[in-house]
Scaffold this motif. Structure first.
Motif, short mmCIF file in Angstrom:
data_model
loop_
_atom_site.label_atom_id
_atom_site.label_comp_id
_atom_site.label_asym_id
_atom_site.label_seq_id
_atom_site.Cartn_x
_atom_site.Cartn_y
_atom_site.Cartn_z
N UNK A 173 0.82 -1.20 0.00
CA UNK A 173 0.00 0.00 0.00
C UNK A 173 0.85 1.26 0.00
N UNK A 174 2.07 1.18 0.55
CA UNK A 174 2.96 2.34 0.56
C UNK A 174 3.57 2.61 -0.80
N UNK A 175 3.57 1.63 -1.68
CA UNK A 175 4.15 1.80 -3.00
C UNK A 175 4.78 0.52 -3.49
N UNK A 176 5.29 0.56 -4.68
CA UNK A 176 5.91 -0.60 -5.30
C UNK A 176 7.42 -0.44 -5.30
N UNK A 177 8.09 -1.46 -4.78
CA UNK A 177 9.55 -1.47 -4.78
C UNK A 177 10.01 -2.07 -6.11
#
Length: 288
Positions: A248-252
């Motif tokens: 949910x914080x972003x895609x690594x």
């Protein structure tokens, strides 16, 4: 008395000049090279992105100015890629073996024997091949849950124990098998089991090789069913591990590309080593 008969005039279609074979070959090779490069571009971009540092992931350069293995190191620390790859190999090999075995046995039964409602059963089985996996996913999940096999490799294998596609392809191949050969084997005293494994199966090597490749790659890339059943990374497959880098914080993106490269590496090595056999098997079986 002389009679002049007017003969009908026939138009001769102009002969269209075709390119010389010497000219057609380079043109065809050029088209194939361009299409091959287009197909390889996503793979190249995946590998290159996995080698970029975190501050250069969105760099549009064709080749990174700085190469680092930090994404691979982080991916190996974040998820158990080794155990996930082993689980994926176990599931893919087991599903492939079971589907080939059940497909051969079921197809031989449909071709060799006549029993009540055999055509109806074959038609219903063909309908299951047209049914999307999402339709039967929830009933299969409830069945696996009642059997107490959630979060296990057995649960990933059991619903794929048989394949309607394998049964249908083997059935069509066996129906075209020369009946004289089967009759000669029966006259020599061979039973049904011996005829299947010593006469029919050796002549279906192309079809078996093609189905092995299709089933193995399809199982290797399976995502929704493992996502529904897996609870712990140790009992999951590599496709679920790749998804763990999308939060949910972003895609690594860097570790995701590194994990995707490691997940694709066994399939790429398998194809490179068996490229000639792969092409020949698809040509022999007629699968495109």
């Amino acid at each position: 008395m002389t009679t002049n008969i007017a003969m009908p005039m026939t138009r001769v279609a102009p002969v269209r000049s075709r390119p010389h074979p010497v000219l057609r070959a380079p043109f065809g090779h050029g088209v194939m090279i361009i299409l091959s490069l287009i197909c390889l571009l996503p793979v190249y971009w995946m590998i290159v992105s996995s080698l970029r540092p975190a501050n250069a992931l969105l760099d549009g350069a064709f080749w990174p100015s700085t190469i680092t293995l930090e994404n691979y190191s982080y991916a190996l620390r974040a998820i158990p890629i080794g155990s996930m790859l082993v689980n994926t190999v176990i599931v893919s090999v087991a599903v492939t073996a079971f589907q080939l075995l059940t497909g051969l046995l079921a197809a031989y039964a449909f071709v060799r024997y006549r029993f009540a409602f055999d055509k109806l059963i074959y038609a219903l089985m063909a309908v299951t091949w047209l049914t999307p996996l999402q339709v039967v996913m929830i009933p299969n999940y409830l069945l696996v849950a009642r059997l107490g096999m959630l979060d296990s490799l057995t649960a990933l294998i059991l619903p794929h124990f048989a394949s309607a596609l394998a049964v249908m392809l083997f059935t069509q191949s066996m129906r075209t098998f020369p009946k004289e050969v089967l009759e000669a084997a029966r006259m020599d005293g061979a039973g049904g089991w011996r005829i299947l494994w010593e006469v029919i199966v050796p002549n279906l090597q192309g079809m078996i090789a093609s189905l092995t490749i299709l089933i193995f790659i399809s199982t290797w890339n399976e995502y929704f069913w493992p996502l529904l059943l897996s609870r712990t990374p140790a009992n999951s497959v590599i496709q679920i591990g790749i998804q763990m880098f999308m939060t949910a914080e972003g895609t690594e993106w860097g570790p995701l590309m590194a994990a995707s490269t490691m997940a694709s590496l066994p399939i790429l090595i398998f194809y490179v080593l068996l490229q000639r056999q792969v092409v020949q098997s698809f040509m022999k079986s007629g699968i495109r």
